[in-house]
Scaffold this active site. Structure first.
Site, mmCIF file in Angstrom:
data_model
loop_
_atom_site.group_PDB
_atom_site.id
_atom_site.type_symbol
_atom_site.label_atom_id
_atom_site.label_comp_id
_atom_site.label_asym_id
_atom_site.label_seq_id
_atom_site.Cartn_x
_atom_site.Cartn_y
_atom_site.Cartn_z
ATOM 1 N NE ARG A 1 -3.948 -2.043 0.649
ATOM 2 C CZ ARG A 1 -3.883 -3.428 0.054
ATOM 3 N NH1 ARG A 1 -2.968 -3.972 -0.561
ATOM 4 N NH2 ARG A 1 -5.122 -4.179 0.410
ATOM 5 C CB CYS B 1 -8.884 -1.389 5.010
ATOM 6 S SG CYS B 1 -9.471 -2.960 4.944
HETATM 7 N N1 EPU Z 1 -10.886 -10.452 10.824
HETATM 8 C C1 EPU Z 1 -11.727 -10.357 11.729
HETATM 9 N N2 EPU Z 1 -12.585 -9.587 12.194
HETATM 10 C C2 EPU Z 1 -12.889 -8.432 11.285
HETATM 11 C C3 EPU Z 1 -12.275 -8.600 10.177
HETATM 12 C C4 EPU Z 1 -11.249 -9.484 9.715
HETATM 13 O O1 EPU Z 1 -11.417 -11.266 12.848
HETATM 14 O O2 EPU Z 1 -13.754 -7.940 11.713
HETATM 15 C C5 EPU Z 1 -9.972 -11.601 10.553
HETATM 16 C C6 EPU Z 1 -10.451 -12.627 9.431
HETATM 17 O O3 EPU Z 1 -11.166 -13.373 9.895
HETATM 18 C C7 EPU Z 1 -8.970 -13.065 9.014
HETATM 19 C C8 EPU Z 1 -8.284 -11.921 9.219
HETATM 20 O O4 EPU Z 1 -8.959 -10.995 10.284
HETATM 21 O O5 EPU Z 1 -8.933 -14.283 9.814
HETATM 22 C C9 EPU Z 1 -7.819 -11.048 8.091
HETATM 23 O O6 EPU Z 1 -8.980 -10.589 7.463
HETATM 24 P P1 EPU Z 1 -9.169 -10.221 5.845
HETATM 25 O O7 EPU Z 1 -8.885 -11.599 5.069
HETATM 26 O O8 EPU Z 1 -10.604 -9.524 5.608
HETATM 27 O O9 EPU Z 1 -7.999 -9.372 5.464
HETATM 28 P P2 EPU Z 1 -7.712 -8.220 5.965
HETATM 29 O O10 EPU Z 1 -6.194 -8.097 6.219
HETATM 30 O O11 EPU Z 1 -8.445 -7.553 7.140
HETATM 31 C C10 EPU Z 1 -6.740 -7.424 3.504
HETATM 32 C C11 EPU Z 1 -6.787 -6.114 3.073
HETATM 33 C C12 EPU Z 1 -8.130 -5.822 2.170
HETATM 34 C C13 EPU Z 1 -8.268 -7.009 1.354
HETATM 35 C C14 EPU Z 1 -8.156 -8.293 2.092
HETATM 36 C C15 EPU Z 1 -8.210 -9.577 1.123
HETATM 37 C C16 EPU Z 1 -5.491 -4.129 4.113
HETATM 38 C C17 EPU Z 1 -5.500 -3.173 4.943
HETATM 39 N N3 EPU Z 1 -6.838 -4.988 3.835
HETATM 40 O O12 EPU Z 1 -7.603 -7.101 4.905
HETATM 41 O O13 EPU Z 1 -7.782 -4.541 1.253
HETATM 42 O O14 EPU Z 1 -9.407 -6.824 0.338
HETATM 43 O O15 EPU Z 1 -6.926 -8.384 2.692
HETATM 44 O O16 EPU Z 1 -6.915 -9.645 0.659
HETATM 45 O O17 EPU Z 1 -4.345 -4.408 3.447
HETATM 46 C C18 EPU Z 1 -8.006 -2.160 1.313
HETATM 47 O O18 EPU Z 1 -7.130 -2.237 1.282
HETATM 48 O O19 EPU Z 1 -8.973 -1.269 1.321
HETATM 49 C C19 EPU Z 1 -8.823 -3.661 1.414
HETATM 50 C C20 EPU Z 1 -10.182 -3.630 1.522
#
Ligand code: EPU
Length: 302
Positions: free
Chosen positions: A177, A226
């Protein structure tokens, strides 16, 4: 801010620039938050150096708007004007494994257009709202991929040098990012090199990513994706969730019940509400874990 200088107003049509007076930024951002200002829509890249020289000579502050999908804009009358590129026709031209894409092209449409022409690699970006230029500037990524991996050349306006330039992929660094572009560089076009893959295979990948996204993110609601970057080795969403902050609200700004790193505008949230919510969540995370979350969302507040 209103452009009142008749010198500027008279030159705009010659530069192929359209003036939308008093545009609402709430209508141009996925969060649906933001005040009003004059908007200049640019139809020709070549007009940009002259336009910016003119604005600088008359001391008109300005900002560049992409697709407005990772952006939180302040309330009320804004103290700068906004510039936005208008997508040309066609905005994507393919040649072998290369896709020459205008920065104003819609990201999702670019992924599907390339897919239909048997060019894959960007499946993870399906469902990420915004323009190709915006994705490029922040090195958007999801599901294990990031756009920077496919970038071979970028055409941009370099505000510091006041000219249009073309950079080769190896002159740009793409990190999580984050990119090496200067904050006032304006992305104009990009050449991507994409791996050949049969369309049905790409479609399978696209469907899987779509499903994962639908299951974990509040897609139908107004958000900026995010709010925070993930700290190394952790997930900001999980950290916020573990503090029980889903549903926490300031006015109509609310931590999503579905994904705690998405803050939604559940009605008529103001920038003030959203900023207060962001600050509150950040402080609570810092207090409980010592981690200072870094903003992913770009804030244009004064
Ligand atoms: N989780 C929770 N509670 C929540 C959200 C997530 O427990 O409310 C847990 C999930 O269950 C999972 C872990 O946290 O075990 C990771 O969650 P997720 O797979 O949704 O990935 P993330 O790290 O929260 C990142 C990116 C997203 C992208 C997804 C999928 C960032 C800040 N976010 O989210 O990107 O879509 O991976 O690859 O890097 C964005 O950048 O705006 C964005 C949405």
């Amino acid at each position: 801010m209103r452009i009142e200088d008749p010198k500027i107003v008279a030159v705009l049509p010659e530069l192929g620039v359209q003036l939308n007076p008093s545009a609402s930024l709430a209508g141009l951002t996925s969060l649906g938050i933001g005040g009003t200002t004059d908007l200049l829509r640019i139809h020709k890249h070549e007009a940009i150096p002259d336009l910016l020289n003119l604005l600088d000579a008359q001391d008109v502050p300005h900002k560049f708007l992409g697709g407005g999908s990772n952006l939180l804009v302040g309330d009320g009358e804004l103290p700068w004007i906004v510039l936005q590129l208008v997508s040309p026709e066609p905005d994507i031209v393919l040649e072998g494994n290369f896709a020459q894409v205008d920065a104003a092209a819609d990201l999702g449409r670019t992924v599907t257009f390339c897919a239909k022409n048997d060019l894959g690699g960007m499946e993870g970006l399906i469902g990420v709202p915004g323009t190709v230029g915006g994705a490029l500037r922040m090195n958007a990524g999801a599901y294990g991929m990031q756009i920077g991996s496919y970038v071979r050349e970028v055409k941009l306006y370099r505000a510091a040098a006041r000219k249009l330039e073309t950079l080769q992929g190896d002159q740009i660094s793409f990190e999580y990012r984050h990119t090496s572009f200067a904050p006032d560089d304006m992305m104009l076009a990009v050449k991507l090199e994409l791996p050949s893959k049969p369309y049905p295979e790409i479609l399978k990948g696209i469907r899987i990513c779509n499903e994962k996204r639908r299951a974990s993110q509040p897609l139908g609601q107004k958000s900026a994706g995010c709010i925070f970057k993930n700290p190394p080795g952790a997930s900001a969403g999980r950290m916020i969730d573990e503090l029980g902050l889903k549903g926490l609200s300031v006015g109509d700004a609310r931590v999503s019940d579905r994904h705690a790193n998405f803050f939604v505008n559940a009605g008529k949230a103001s920038a003030k509400d959203m900023l207060a919510l962001i600050a509150d969540v950040r402080e609570r995370v810092q207090k409980s874990s010592g981690v200072i979350l870094e903003y992913e969302v770009v804030v244009w507040n004064r």
